[in-house]
Scaffold this motif. Sequence first.
Motif, short mmCIF file in Angstrom:
data_model
loop_
_atom_site.label_atom_id
_atom_site.label_comp_id
_atom_site.label_asym_id
_atom_site.label_seq_id
_atom_site.Cartn_x
_atom_site.Cartn_y
_atom_site.Cartn_z
N UNK A 136 77.49 -56.87 -109.80
CA UNK A 136 78.35 -55.71 -109.55
C UNK A 136 79.18 -55.90 -108.30
N UNK A 137 80.29 -55.17 -108.27
CA UNK A 137 81.19 -55.28 -107.13
C UNK A 137 81.01 -54.08 -106.22
N UNK A 138 81.07 -54.35 -104.91
CA UNK A 138 81.00 -53.25 -103.96
C UNK A 138 82.37 -52.62 -103.84
N UNK A 154 84.78 -41.15 -99.45
CA UNK A 154 84.93 -39.75 -99.83
C UNK A 154 83.63 -39.03 -99.56
N UNK A 196 78.56 -42.22 -118.80
CA UNK A 196 78.69 -43.69 -118.80
C UNK A 196 78.40 -44.26 -120.20
N UNK A 207 71.95 -35.91 -110.37
CA UNK A 207 71.55 -36.36 -109.03
C UNK A 207 72.05 -37.77 -108.71
N UNK A 208 73.11 -38.17 -109.37
CA UNK A 208 73.66 -39.52 -109.11
C UNK A 208 74.42 -39.50 -107.78
N UNK A 209 74.12 -40.49 -106.94
CA UNK A 209 74.85 -40.59 -105.68
C UNK A 209 76.24 -41.16 -105.92
N UNK A 259 81.20 -43.59 -109.33
CA UNK A 259 80.51 -44.19 -110.47
C UNK A 259 80.92 -43.61 -111.82
N UNK A 260 81.35 -42.36 -111.87
CA UNK A 260 81.53 -41.71 -113.16
C UNK A 260 82.94 -41.24 -113.49
#
Lengths: 480, 263
Positions: free
Chosen positions: B37-39, B49, B116, B146-148, B153-154
Motif C-alpha cells: 500500500x501507498x502512504x 484533514x 469498499x 469506526x474507520x479512521x 479511505x472511502x
Amino acid sequence: MLSYDPDNPLLFNSGLFWVLFLFFLPIYGLLKSRRTQMMIFVVAFSLYFFYKSSGLFFLLLVATSLIDWFLARQIAQESTVKMKRFWLIVSIVISVGVLCFFKYSNAAIATINELLHNNFQPLDLVLPLGISFYTFKTISYVVDVYKEKIKPTENWLDYLFYLSFFPALAMGPIVRASHFLPQLKENKKPTKTMVYSGFWLALVGVIKKAVFADYFGQYTMIAFGNASGYSGFELAMAVLGFGLQIYCDFSGYSDMAIGMGRMMGFDLGINFDFPYRSQNVTEFWRRWHISLSSWLRDYIYIPLGGNRKGKPRQHFNLMVTMLIGGLWHGETLNFLAWGGVHGVALCLHKLTKKPLDRLLPSENVVVKFCCWLITFVFACYTMMMLGVDSFETVWIVVKKSFTEFDLAYLVPFFTARKMWCYLIIIIFALHFVPKKIYEQMSNLFVRSHWVIKLLIFIIVVQLVIQFSSEEVQPFIYNQF
Amino acid sequence: MKKAYIAICAILLVGLGVFYAFSNSDFNLKLGETEIKKGTFNESLFAAAPQRRTKQRDVPLPPRKKQDKAEMDTTKKTILFIGDSMVECLFPRMSAYAKKNGHKLYCVVWYSSTTEVYGTRTTLKDYINKYKPDYILITLGGNELFIRDIRQKRQKFVDELIRQMGNIPFVWIGPPNWKDDTGINDMINESVPPGCFYLSYTPDQHYNRKKDGAHPKADSSILWMDRICKWIMTKSAHPIRLEAPPAGETARPTKLELLQPLR
C-alpha cells in the motif's frame, strides 16, 4: 507549519514529526558542543512541539518552569526549615492546583450538577500536552531541592530545558531532575552506539504503537463500544486485546521517547520492563510505567509513612497512593476505581504473601504458571476499566466474558479476524523472548551497514502504512 | 557522533524520499498476493484533514444547496434496494410499501459489505443492468462507522458508487449508528446530491437492537422504514408515491438475492 490544529497534534507517530526531526538532528549535532546555543535550540524546538500540540498553552509550561525554578532557589536560600517548608508548600499548591484545574474542573462540575441537581456549564478547557507528566517532574525537583538531594539549577534555561525536553514531554517517562540534570551539565557527546541503539529503540516504539496498538484498538473500540452486542468469548478477546493494546501504545511511545533521548545523548531510564511477565501484582507495578510507580513510591507512599508504621497504616498508605495514581491517569470514576482495585490487590498480596509462600513451592512450574495467569488476567481486566466509558460497560464485559464464554466462537472469530489474532499471538510471544535477545538485536542493528539500517527503516514505515489501512471486521457474520 | 547523525539523516531522507516518490507514482507493487500500500504522504504531512466525528444531531443534516420542493413522481417504479445486512432489516416493510403502491422491488443483501466492497466491484452496475431500476435505495456504511481517516479511505468508493448509479434517482439510507461514527455519515451526505441522503442517526430515532447490538429488531426496522418512506415522499430530491400500508404489515419483495460475505 506554524498554525496550531487541535485535531492534529504533533506526536512522534506523525510523519511531520519525523520530517522535522530530520532537520532538527543535524543542527543539534552541530550545536552540541556549544552548550548554551544547543540548549536554546532544543528548548525552542520543544516549545514549538508543545505549541503544535496544545497551542498557546506552551506559555503555561514556561510559566511553571519559571515559578518552580524561582521557588526552588528560594527554598535552597532559606536558612530556616519553616520558611523552606513554606515555599515548598507554595510550589506544590501551585503545581497541583493548575493540574487539578485543567484535569478535574469539569469532572467536579459534573459531579456537583449530579449531586445538587444544578446545571453549571462545563468549562471550555483543553488539557495541555503532558501536563500530568511535567507537573510530577516539577514537584519531584522542588521536593528534592527541599530535601537537599539536589542543588537548584544555576540558571532558568537549564530548568526549562529539563522540564520541556520534547522526547519526554508528551507521555513521559517522568525522568527525575537528579538523573537528568547531571547529564545536561556534563553535556557528553553521544557515542555512535547510543545514536544507533536510540534509533533502533525508536523504530521498535513506532512498530508497537502504530502497528500493534492501533490495529488492536480497532477491534477493542468496536467491541467495548457495543459490549452488549458481543458474545462472552469476543469480549474476553477484546479484554486481552486491550491489555496488549495499552501496553504497546504506552510502552511504544516510551520507547520512542527514550530512543530519541538516547540519540541526543541523554539516558531517560526505562519505563516498561515486560510487565506481563509478572507473577504477582507487586511485581507488575515494578515493571509497569516504572517512572510513575517509583515517583508515587518516593513522593507519596514513603512520605505517608510507607511500611514503617505498621501493617494497617501500610495498607492505608498503599490505598491512598494507588487512588492518587488512578486519578492521575484520568478524572472519571473508572480511573479512581482502577487505582482502588490495584490498591486492594497490592494489600491482599502483602497480606497473603508469607502464608502462600509457606504453603506453595514458589519454584514449582505449575505454581509459577498459575501465579502468572492470575496476575495477567487481573491486569487485563483492570486495564479494561480504562478503555470503556462507564461502570455499566465494565459490568457487562466482566459478566458476559465469565458467564457466557463459549469456545464455539473461536473458529468464527479467528476466521473473521485472522490478522488480529496473528498479531496478538506475535506480541504475546515477543513479550516472553529473553531480554538478552533484544540486546543482541539492538547490537546487530548498531553494527550493521547503513543500507541495512535504511532497509529496516523502510520496512518499519511500510508496515505502519500497511496496517494503518487494514481494517478489523466488526461482526462475525456467519453467526446469524 | 557527527558521522552517526549524518547516517541517520541520510536514512530518514532517503527512506522518506522513497515513500514520497512511491506514493506519488502510478507504480503498483505486489508481494505475493499482498498489495504494497501507498502512504498518503502529501496529505498526512502537510494538509492533514481533521478527522471529524458524526455526533448524534438534534436537527437533520442541512441540505448543502437550497432546493425547490420537488414534485412527486406518481408513476409505478422498479426499485432496486441494495446494500449491506441492513437491507435485510428494512426490505420486509419496504416490500409492503411496494405492494401497496404498485412498485416492483428487487432486493440485494450483501452481508458484511462496505462501500469498499461495492466500490471496488461492478456489482451495483451489474444489478442495475439486470433489473433496470428507475429508482434505487442503497444502504451502506454500517460496517464502516469506526474507520479512521474515513475520507482518505472511502471517499473514492462512495464517488464510484454514485457514478455507477448515473442518472437514476436514488436515496442513500445512512446507517442506524449505535455510537458516534468517525465521519461516514457526513462524508456520504456531502458526496451525494442534496436530498439524496437519509440520516438514520438522530435523537428522535430510537432502535431496539437485535442480540448483536447493531441491527434493529423487526419492530424497530418497520418504524425505521416508515420514517424513510415518509421522508422520501416529503423531503427527498426525488419523491415517489409511498403511501403507508397498514401498520406493522410486511411482505415479500419481487425478488431477493443474498450474497455471502467476502473471505
